[in-house]
Design an enzyme around this catalytic site. Structure first.
Site, PDB file in Angstrom:
ATOM      1  CD  GLU A  89      -1.873   1.093   3.105  1.00 25.87           C
ATOM      2  OE1 GLU A  89      -2.707   1.855   3.487  1.00 25.87           O
ATOM      3  OE2 GLU A  89      -1.472   0.408   4.080  1.00 25.87           O
ATOM      4  CG  ASP A 214      16.580  -1.814  10.078  1.00 25.85           C
ATOM      5  OD1 ASP A 214      17.471  -1.100  10.747  1.00 25.85           O
ATOM      6  OD2 ASP A 214      16.454  -1.878   8.929  1.00 25.85           O
TER       7      ASP A 214
END
Ligand SMILES: Nc1ncnc2c1ncn2[C@@H]1O[C@H](COP(=O)(O)OP(=O)(O)O)[C@@H](O)[C@H]1O
Ligand SMILES: [Mg+2]
Length: 306
Positions: A89, A214
Site C-alpha cells: 500500500e 530495524d
C-alpha cells in the site's frame, strides 16, 4: 518490469505517480493501479526475493497486532530478468515530528502485545478449562528469515533469549566478520564477551516481544492517521533490542522515549544491555558497508568485557 507488474497485479492501469523513495537498500516508486495507489520496492540483488519475503511476513505480523500502523503488504514478485519487487500500500508520509510520543506508545503496545496474549490465555485456561484460539508465542525467533539490510538473520526458534541473542544474532554476525576479514582482535574480544553476556541478564525476565527489528529514524514517519513504521526485520525477541539502533543514528526525541517508557519502564542494567544491542547493528553495518564500522564494533566489545 512494468508489463510484468501489470500482469501480476491484474491491473489495466499502471501509472507512475512521480513519488519515489530511495532507502539504503532498495529503490522505491509509487504507481496508480485499478485497485488504488501502491508503493513498489525494487532490488536487483540475487537475494532480493528472500529479503522481501521476510519484509512481507514482518508487516503481516505487525499488522495483526493492531498496535502500530504499517503499510499493508500486497505481493512479492520475482522479476523475469533477476531480482525482485515488493508491492505494498502507498502511504503519504512526512517526517516524524508532532507524533513522536504517540509512536513511542504504539511501539510499546506492539512490544506488549504477545505478553498480553499470554496473560489472556492463562486466564481463559483457568476459567473455561481450555486453551485459547489466539496464537501465543513462547519462544524467540520467527517463522522466516528476515533481513536487517540485505543480510538474512537466523530466526530459528529457541527457548532461551541469551542463547538466541549470543549465538544467532551476535554469533552469526561475528561469523561473517571472521569469514570476510579474519579479524583477530574481534575474535579474541568475542571469546571473552560470550562469557560475560549472561551476567547482563541476571535481573531480568525476558518475554518474547514482536519487534520491528530495524527501527532507526529512516524507517519511521507520520501520516494522516498517526505515526507509521516500515521496512521491518521482525522477530520475537527482547523489547530492549529495539532501543539499540533507535539510539545509534538519532531520529528520536525525548517525547518518543517518554511515551515508550511510560508503558515499558527501564529495568536495572538497561544501559549496558543497550550497548550489547547496539553491537549487533555495528557488526551488521561492518558486514554490509565495510571497515568504517570496525572501530565502533571493537570499542563496544572492549567496553563490555571490562
Ligand atoms: N508504503 C510507502 N508509501 C510511500 N512511500 C514509502 C512507503 N514505504 C517507504 N516509502 C518511502 O521510501 C523510502 C525508503 O523506504 P524503505 O522501505 O525504508 O527502503 P529501504 O529498504 O531501501 O531502506 C522511505 O523513506 C519513504 O520515503
Ligand atoms: Mg529503510
Amino acid at each position: 518490469m512494468e508489463a510484468q507488474l501489470k500482469r501480476e497485479l491484474e491491473t489495466s492501469m499502471l501509472k507512475a505517480t512521480g513519488h519515489s523513495g530511495a532507502g539504503c537498500i532498495s529503490e522505491g516508486q509509487s504507481y496508480d493501479t485499478d485497485n488504488g495507489r501502491v508503493f513498489v520496492k525494487i532490488n536487483h540483488k540475487s537475494e532480493a526475493k528472500r529479503m522481501f519475503v521476510g519484509e512481507m511476513a514482518s508487516l503481516e505480523a505487525i499488522l495483526q497486532t493492531n498496535t502500530v500502523k504499517v503499510p499493508k503488504p500486497v505481493k512479492v514478485i520475482d522479476l523475469d530478468r533477476g531480482g525482485a519487487v515488493f508491492v505494498m500500500e502507498h502511504v503519504d508520509m512526512r517526517s516524524l515530528s508532532k507524533l513522536s510520543a504517540q509512536l513511542g506508545e504504539h511501539l510499546a503496545d506492539l512490544h506488549l502485545h504477545n505478553q498480553k496474549q499470554r496473560e489472556k490465555q492463562s486466564k481463559e485456561e483457568q476459567t473455561v478449562g481450555k486453551g485459547s484460539e489466539v496464537p501465543v508465542i513462547d519462544k524467540f525467533g520467527f517463522h522466516v528469515p528476515t533481513c536487517c539490510g540485505y543480510l538474512p538473520q537466523n530466526n530459528d526458534w529457541q527457548d532461551d533469549w541469551v542463547a538466541f541473542y549470543a549465538q544467532q544474532k551476535l554469533g552469526q554476525q561475528l561469523g561473517m566478520v571472521e569469514n570476510s576479514y579474519g579479524d583477530r582482535e574481534a575474535r579474541e574480544l568475542w571469546s571473552h564477551l560470550q562469557l560475560k553476556i549472561p551476567q547482563l541478564f541476571a535481573d531480568v525476565t525476558v518475554v518474547p516481544a514482536l519487534l520491528h527489528g530495524d527501527l532507526w529514524g529512516g524507517n519511521v514517519a507520520e501520516c494522516s492517521d498517526g505515526p507509521i513504521i516500515f521496512d521491518p526485520a521482525t522477530f520475537y525477541g527482547h523489547s530492549e533490542f529495539e532501543m539499540g539502533i533507535a539510539g545509534m543514528f538519532g531520529g528520536f526525541n525525548k517525547s518518543f522515549y517518554t511515551g515508550y517508557h511510560g508503558k515499558i519502564p527501564k529495568t536495572p542494567g538497561f544501559e549496558k544491555r543497550q550497548q550489547l544491542y547496539e553491537l549487533f547493528h555495528y557488526l551488521n553495518h561492518w558486514n554490509h558497508f565495510g571497515g568504517g564500522y570496525r572501530g565502533s564494533s571493537l570499542r563496544i566489545m572492549k567496553d563490555l568485557v571490562k
